[in-house]
Design an enzyme around this catalytic site. Sequence first.
Site, PDB file in Angstrom:
ATOM      1  N   GLU A  46       0.823  -1.208   0.000  1.00 17.62           N
ATOM      2  CA  GLU A  46       0.000   0.000   0.000  1.00 17.62           C
ATOM      3  C   GLU A  46       0.862   1.265   0.000  1.00 17.62           C
ATOM      4  OE1 GLU A  46      -2.943  -0.098  -0.761  1.00 17.62           O
ATOM      5  OE2 GLU A  46      -4.249  -1.320   0.498  1.00 17.62           O
ATOM      6  N   THR A  93      -6.697   8.439  -1.947  1.00 18.29           N
ATOM      7  CA  THR A  93      -6.437   7.916  -0.603  1.00 18.29           C
ATOM      8  C   THR A  93      -5.480   8.819   0.160  1.00 18.29           C
ATOM      9  OG1 THR A  93      -6.813   5.651  -1.370  1.00 18.29           O
ATOM     10  CG2 THR A  93      -5.640   5.924   0.707  1.00 18.29           C
TER      11      THR A  93
END
Length: 306
Positions: free
Chosen positions: A124, A179
């Site tokens: 991530e 994000t």
Amino acid sequence: MIVKAFSSTANLGAGYDVLALAHNAFEDTIELQAESSSELSIKVEGDGIPLEVEKNTAGFALQELLRDFGVKAKVKVKITKGIPVRLGLGSSGASVAAAVYGAEELFKLGLSKKELVKYAMRGEIASSGYPHPDNVAASLVGGLVSVISSNPIRVEEIPLNIDFELLLIIPLVKIEAKTKKAREMVPKQIEISKYVSDSRYLSSLILGFIKGDRELVRLGLNDEIVEKAREPLFPYYPKIKEIAISYNAIGACVSGAGPTVAIFIDNYSDKNKIVKEALNVCKAYGYECIYKIAKVAGGARIERKD
């Protein structure tokens, strides 16, 4: 080897960076091929994704995993995206979950799915700059998971003793670096009263799932901190949630960092009216939205092994 992993919804109200739920709305497919070599090399293939290993979640996590275990091989990773990106559905988490699980099976590293979360979460970093484990944990393990600790990483499954489906209201909008931007909107300091409120919501939600108590789940799907701070990203959400509750949905929350809204429904909910009015709200705010009904899904799985 062909490996698949499902989409997921993280946070679930007050469970920011703690809870995530795997669902079968969408899935990613990873094809892994490996041959012996004197050193480790990874090649990423796929349409509409970063092909550089350091910028690709699956490629980066694979590199970290295989380096740690001293694997020397030429590895080709072909990624087929079935999960739409940047919509709060765990797209990057699913592909990295499938990739590390496939590598574990291919190279027989002796790690459980829960242990693989440590490597999957590193992927991530390539997408958001932060190694958050919630989505990858859900896609790897399946069901509802809680991140108990991030150092050392530990995730646990939460028993689900309530029947529900997810009605996902999905705005067809893409926000670059969404994000990362959403994380920057989270307040660095909060009032103690908001902390207490969110703690109550989180405990209510977890108890509701375990006990099978619909009202506890409904109460628990609230958040005074993160969703409030991010509301400019999804201004339609409060009205959609109000509509969902009025037609007896169990509850609703923003899916991950949005913009998707996750509505928990059961046999008592009037899902047709919720869909109709929610899509009208989207239109009123200038968004084209679609919807998808999903069930709770299992973890990453091997589709084919040659």
